[in-house]
Design a protein around this motif. Structure first.
Motif: not given
Length: 784
Positions: A491-519
């Motif tokens: 068995m290996t140490v796993k924390y990939g799901h946490t990293l993936d969730e954080e990347r998804q959060r950052v990506s969502t934040t970028w999209k919201m900021e981009d939408d606000a800036r473009l508007n």
């Protein structure tokens, strides 16, 4: 003077403990040596007098005692002068102060010796006379040495003070500078007159530094310092004029020259029409209408060049994270077109395009998992095939015996002690087992890395260059590791799901900021709006007239802008909020700043408001012979005025209804005028002062207000409420504090001011009431 009311830029701050100002040794030596010499002369004179008056056989003994005393006093005083301050035998303590105790200890044995003068003289009168003269000589010796010591101490203090003052000035520590001067006067190192002179010079230097800092960071506030009288008393009118001219020269270096290569001839109507046609032939943003109005008026865009730069940057910022291909290329072509339209340099265009690439380059790519890092995390686990380990360990016994024989023969031949075989081979086997395990793990890591990296590249090829998620990578690493080691339960140490969730959060934040800036970004005109512009004249011809422009010093609370002569009311009407003025620095100049028209003046010529004069770098007493151009302000220009000149569009002359009724101020009502006076004096919104006072005093009911005249909640250095001589004094103090330490520092909103004025958790807020400050002040401010 209270520490919180320092006249030089804030409270006094002591220097670091490590600061040690050396005092030259000759400062102490010269004066004290003169004192010693004077003592010697006194004793020598007494000796001669005694020799002349005493003819007994004792006169030679008396003479020897006096001469010896004279020599010893001088020798011992010189020795003590060489000692460092604080030495038990030194004349000065560790702080450099003259020690009377040290002087008494020094003089005591010599005084006792002098008391023996006159003994053995048979004539009682003569003996008494000699003893009296010896006592007088002893007292004079003490007094001379004491006076000399005090003079030395004063010189030492003055030298140390001058060095510390220089250090305080070099480090811009004006609070400490003030403290040093006051302490120097109290200690007697300098007299009161010199102390006042030093304070004045320090305040002038501090004011100069503050002005220069503002000139570099916020020239408008630097000009306001001059026009609001903050430099009066320290700088003459001529000096302040030169300081204002320095701000104008600074502006001249920043402004783009209005006259282009073709400025020697005026642009023809056909030239301007060609620019209009070119503008309307492609995509047009709403803000460009304001720029084109300036071009119609001046024949070029220089007067609004900074606005154009800001506009192009905001267009370039309308790029989404990860944007690429035709979409990004189209946006870049549009920006290149704008750069060419407004004559921007190649360097400017390159900077803008690089900025767009950075916006687009924000990607939430998943990095490839680092195999070596994961192996470090699994250190201590059996990351190898057990069969390989057993094979190597199986031959280890014979290998240890062979190695021991070699060790045995080598040690015996060398005459060295030979360790017993069992002990030696056990140690050998232990070391070998560790090496075997490390080598097997390193081998496994190499094989796993090669297989994992090959899989990673294959995954991207088969998934259109998409990176596998961290969780998928961890699963594959575990599968490869189990295969290579032959351990299906590994068995290996796993924390990939946490990293993936954080990347998804950052990506969502970028999209919201981009939408606000473009508007919120610049908006394109529709084809219908462009057709409407083609059918009508975009702006009437600007009205230009010569004028001797002065400064209005009556309406000091008026916002930055210009007041037109009353005679022009018939031409422009009562509502001038839609007018803009260009005021060049002279009648022969074509460079200047746009200003909003904010009202009328009874004079025959236009007048700048006090803040408007600061914008144009004019002192309140100066006049300017120039040509003023008045033109309608486009919606975009009005937005520019709102940002650059807050309040200019809302201010109304003689707006009595804008005053807060005294009845709304509760117990503070009788001081209503004091808030307006302080606000005008320091350029602070009187309603903000009122709102703070209402919150801090509970509508004028607090003990600090009723007992200490403290209407603004001033509590210096974390202590209790400060007492003022009058309520008006506390209001003026707070207005000056807000202007200097808040508004001039960019803290212009109630939340920003509250974070510093009443920070949560402050030492003077034991009940935690500061957390309600922003809401409380905002509530009163809105009610006004």
């Amino acid at each position: 003077m209270d520490r919180d009311e320092s006249l030089i830029n804030g409270p006094g701050v002591q220097p670091p403990a490590s600061v040690n100002v050396p005092v030259p040794r000759d400062v102490t030596g010269d004066v004290l040596r003169r004192g010693v010499a004077q003592v010697g002369q006194n004793i020598d004179g007494m000796c001669r007098e005694m020799v002349e008056t005493e003819d007994s056989t004792k006169q030679f003994e008396q003479e020897r005692i006096l001469i010896q005393t004279q020599d010893e006093v001088g020798s011992e005083a010189r020795r003590r002068l060489q000692l460092p301050d604080g030495d038990p035998d030194a004349f000065f303590d560790e702080r450099g102060n003259f020690s009377k105790k040290a002087l008494n200890n020094f003089a005591s044995p010599y005084l006792k010796r002098l008391q023996g003068i006159g003994s053995g003289i048979l004539n009682p009168d003569l003996a008494r006379k000699m003893r009296f003269k010896a006592a007088v000589a002893g007292d004079k010796m003490l007094n001379d040495l004491f006076d000399s010591g005090k003079e030395v101490a004063r010189k030492k203090q003055e030298t140390a003070l001058n060095s510390s003052l220089k250090l305080a000035e070099e480090t811009n520590n004006w609070g400490w500078y003030e403290d040093l001067v006051h302490e120097g006067v109290r200690a007697g190192a300098i007299d009161s007159a010199k102390g006042n002179l030093l304070l004045f010079r320090g305040k002038k230097t501090a004011s100069r530094h503050h002005f220069e800092n503002l000139a570099a960071t916020n020239p408008d506030l630097a000009a306001d310092m001059i026009n609001r009288g903050e430099l009066d008393g320290y700088f003459s009118a001529a000096e302040q004029d030169e300081m204002m001219r320095s701000l104008r020269r600074q502006d001249d270096n920043r402004l783009t020259e209005v006259v282009e290569q073709t400025a020697s001839r005026p642009k023809s109507k056909n030239d301007r029409q060609a620019v209009t046609n070119a503008l309307l032939s492609g995509p047009v943003y709403q803000e460009e209408l304001g720029f084109h109005a300036v071009y119609e008026r001046d024949g070029d865009y220089s007067a609004c060049a900074p606005q154009i730069d800001s506009f192009i940057y905001r267009v370039a910022d309308m790029v989404r994270a990860g944007e690429e291909g035709p979409d990004l290329a189209g946006k870049k072509e549009n920006v290149i077109l704008l750069c060419k339209r407004y004559g921007k340099s190649a360097e400017f265009q390159k900077d803008i395009l690089n900025r767009m690439d950075k916006w687009a380059g924000r990607k939430s790519d998943v990095p490839m998992l680092k195999v070596s890092d994961r192996f470090k995390e699994m250190e201590g686990m059996k990351l190898y095939r057990q069969k390989d380990y057993d094979n190597l360990v199986g031959t280890l016994g014979q290998e240890a015996v062979d190695a021991y024989l070699q060790y045995y023969h080598a040690s015996s031949n060398s005459g060295l002690d030979v360790e017993k075989q069992d002990k030696w081979t056990a140690k050998y086997r232990g070391n070998k087992l560790v090496d075997i395990e490390k080598n097997l793990v390193a081998n496994t890591e190499k094989v796993v890395r090669e297989r994992f990296e090959a899989w990673f590249e294959g995954y991207k090829i088969s998934h259109n260059d998409k990176d596998p998620s961290s969780a998928i990578q961890e699963d594959m690493l575990e599968a490869i590791l189990r295969n290579v080691t032959g351990r299906p339960d590994l068995m290996t140490v796993k924390y990939g799901h946490t990293l993936d969730e954080e990347r998804q959060r950052v990506s969502t934040t970028w999209k919201m900021e981009d939408d606000a800036r473009l508007n919120a970004g610049p908006k394109l005109l529709s084809e219908g709006e462009k057709q409407t512009l083609r059918r009508k004249d975009m702006l009437r011809k600007p009205f230009t007239f010569p004028a001797m422009v002065s400064v209005d010093t009556v309406n000091t609370n008026a916002p930055a802008g210009i007041l037109l002569p009353e005679s022009m009311r018939q031409r422009f009407g009562d509502d001038v909020s839609g007018l803009a003025a260009l005021v060049p620095s002279s009648s022969s100049s074509r460079r200047g700043k746009p200003l909003p028209v904010v009202g009328y003046t009874r004079g025959s010529s236009p007048q700048l408001t006090l803040s408007g004069a600061s914008k144009l770098r004019m002192t309140f007493s100066s006049k300017m012979d120039t040509n003023v151009t008045i033109s309608p302000a486009s919606p975009e220009m009005r937005e520019f005025f709102k940002k650059e000149y807050p309040g200019s569009q809302d201010w109304k002359q003689d707006a009595r209804e804008s005053r807060v009724p005294a009845a709304k101020l509760g117990g503070l009502g009788q001081y209503s005028q004091a808030f307006y006076d302080a606000g005008r004096k320091y350029g602070v919104d009187p309603k903000l002062l009122m709102a703070i006072a209402m919150h801090e005093t509970g509508k004028g009911t607090s003990a600090a207000f009723l007992r200490k005249n403290n209407a603004m909640g001033i509590s210096p250095n974390g202590g209790g409420p400060r007492a003022f001589s009058s309520v008006e004094e506390s209001i003026n103090y707070a207005a000056r504090l807000l202007r200097k330490n808040y508004l001039d520092q960019g803290l212009t909103t109630i939340p920003a001011i509250g974070g510093k004025y009443a920070p949560a958790g402050a030492g003077n807020d034991p009940r935690g009431l500061n957390k309600h400050w922003v809401n409380g002040v905002s509530k009163y401010y809105k009610s006004f």
